[in-house]
Enzyme design. Structure first.
Site, PDB file in Angstrom:
ATOM      1  N   ARG A  17     -17.774 -45.714  53.165  1.00 17.69           N
ATOM      2  CA  ARG A  17     -17.785 -45.045  54.462  1.00 17.69           C
ATOM      3  C   ARG A  17     -18.570 -45.800  55.526  1.00 17.69           C
ATOM      4  NH1 ARG A  17     -14.114 -40.905  54.625  1.00 17.69           N
ATOM      5  NH2 ARG A  17     -14.189 -39.698  52.712  1.00 17.69           N
ATOM      6  N   GLN A  83     -23.140 -42.059  41.762  1.00 19.71           N
ATOM      7  CA  GLN A  83     -21.860 -41.779  42.414  1.00 19.71           C
ATOM      8  C   GLN A  83     -20.943 -42.989  42.308  1.00 19.71           C
ATOM      9  OE1 GLN A  83     -24.183 -40.682  46.108  1.00 19.71           O
ATOM     10  NE2 GLN A  83     -22.692 -39.035  46.216  1.00 19.71           N
ATOM     11  N   HIS A 103     -18.767 -39.480  39.390  1.00 21.01           N
ATOM     12  CA  HIS A 103     -17.452 -39.755  39.989  1.00 21.01           C
ATOM     13  C   HIS A 103     -16.555 -40.557  39.051  1.00 21.01           C
ATOM     14  CE1 HIS A 103     -19.089 -39.080  44.358  1.00 21.01           C
ATOM     15  NE2 HIS A 103     -19.026 -37.975  43.649  1.00 21.01           N
ATOM     16  N   CYS A 111      -4.833 -39.857  31.272  1.00 18.69           N
ATOM     17  CA  CYS A 111      -3.557 -39.194  31.542  1.00 18.69           C
ATOM     18  C   CYS A 111      -3.855 -37.916  32.329  1.00 18.69           C
ATOM     19  CB  CYS A 111      -2.853 -38.865  30.235  1.00 18.69           C
ATOM     20  SG  CYS A 111      -1.294 -37.966  30.486  1.00 18.69           S
ATOM     21  N   CYS A 136       2.077 -42.410  30.620  1.00 14.83           N
ATOM     22  CA  CYS A 136       1.306 -42.165  29.403  1.00 14.83           C
ATOM     23  C   CYS A 136       2.181 -42.447  28.181  1.00 14.83           C
ATOM     24  CB  CYS A 136       0.828 -40.708  29.376  1.00 14.83           C
ATOM     25  SG  CYS A 136       0.037 -40.242  27.822  1.00 14.83           S
ATOM     26  N   CYS A 139       2.671 -38.853  26.189  1.00 14.52           N
ATOM     27  CA  CYS A 139       3.417 -37.699  26.706  1.00 14.52           C
ATOM     28  C   CYS A 139       4.285 -38.023  27.920  1.00 14.52           C
ATOM     29  CB  CYS A 139       2.443 -36.560  27.057  1.00 14.52           C
ATOM     30  SG  CYS A 139       1.555 -36.828  28.607  1.00 14.52           S
ATOM     31  N   SER A 178     -26.003 -41.659  51.274  1.00 19.83           N
ATOM     32  CA  SER A 178     -26.214 -40.976  52.553  1.00 19.83           C
ATOM     33  C   SER A 178     -26.550 -39.499  52.341  1.00 19.83           C
ATOM     34  CB  SER A 178     -24.950 -41.092  53.401  1.00 19.83           C
ATOM     35  OG  SER A 178     -23.862 -40.512  52.711  1.00 19.83           O
ATOM     36  N   ASN A 202     -32.909 -45.559  51.521  1.00 14.34           N
ATOM     37  CA  ASN A 202     -31.600 -45.665  52.159  1.00 14.34           C
ATOM     38  C   ASN A 202     -31.771 -46.183  53.585  1.00 14.34           C
ATOM     39  OD1 ASN A 202     -28.714 -45.112  51.754  1.00 14.34           O
ATOM     40  ND2 ASN A 202     -28.947 -43.714  53.477  1.00 14.34           N
TER      41      ASN A 202
HETATM   42 ZN    ZN Z   1      -0.395 -37.969  28.354  1.00 16.33          ZN
END
Ligand code: ZN
Length: 237
Positions: A17, A83, A103, A111, A136, A139, A178, A202
């Site tokens: 950002r 993060q 994060h 998947c 995937c 599946c 931030s 920071n």
């Molecule tokens: Zn899957």
């Protein structure tokens, strides 16, 4: 402690950002990171895999700030809530079990339907071999990087662990963030409520500066090693 993008900019990973951030320069990059758009648009997913392949973070190396936290952990209990998705704390030598990636991380792929997980490198090999949007293998569902996208809930277990870190820290550092993205930012408030000294490192002001016992505006690459040296010189508290 909580770390954000600012601790990795010295490693060549742009802040998302900031003035020269990825999203500031390329609004498409933000679309690629938005869950609903990603799920709805195969072409966007193809672009997302290419963007992952070309991400500067693959070449990134941990910097002096990451290494300082490894030194600190050799003398003190250090839990890092980050993060960042770049794994630079672990690559610097921080024990993986002491790092909470709220994060997610860019080195794994998951998947969106079942529990299948694999590595990013294996998935990018499939892309290179001619599957522009590899499904995937179990599946047939849509695969995505194991990072939290916009519009996605944070992982509950990670958030609970992060909260526990905030509640049990004597000193809580907010480094290179931030402190504007919730619920990560509120970890600083939780730490202070539970008696921690809050230290913010920071470049820009944050909404939590007034709660902090110390605010450091110097560049993180020098400020954090200095701070760690200072903490290591103090008698154990
Ligand atoms: Zn899957």
């Amino acid at each position: 402690m909580l770390t954000g993008a600012g601790i990795s900019t010295d490693s060549g990973i742009p802040d998302f950002r900031g003035p020269r951030g990825v999203w500031t320069e390329d609004p498409i990059a933000e679309l690629l990171s938005t869950y609903d758009n990603y799920m709805a648009d195969p072409e966007l997913r193809q672009r997302a895999w290419i963007a992952r392949r070309d991400n500067p973070a693959w070449q990134a190396r941990p910097n002096a700030a990451h290494r300082a936290l490894v030194r600190l952990a050799q003398a003190r209990t250090v839990n890092i809530v980050t993060q960042n998705i770049d794994r630079l704390h672990q690559r610097a030598g921080s024990p993986p079990e002491s790092v909470v990636e709220i994060h997610g991380n860019m080195f794994e792929v998951e998947c969106t339907v079942c529990d299948f997980r694999t590595t990013m490198s294996a998935t990018l090999e499939r892309v290179a071999a001619g599957e522009p949007d590899p499904p995937c293998p179990d599946c047939g569902g849509i695969l995505k990087a194991a990072v939290i996208m916009f519009g996605q809930q944070l992982n509950l277990r990670s958030m609970l662990t992060a909260q526990l870190v905030a509640e049990t820290s004597d000193i809580f550092l907010g480094v290179g963030t931030s402190l504007q993205v919730e619920p990560a930012a509120s970890l600083c408030g939780i730490a202070v409520e539970h008696g921690a000294d809050l230290v913010i490192v920071n470049a820009e002001p944050t909404p939590y500066d007034s709660m902090a016992t110390e605010v450091i505006r110097d560049p993180i690459g020098t400020a954090l090693p200095d701070l760690v040296a200072d903490l290591l010189a103090r008698p154990d508290s």
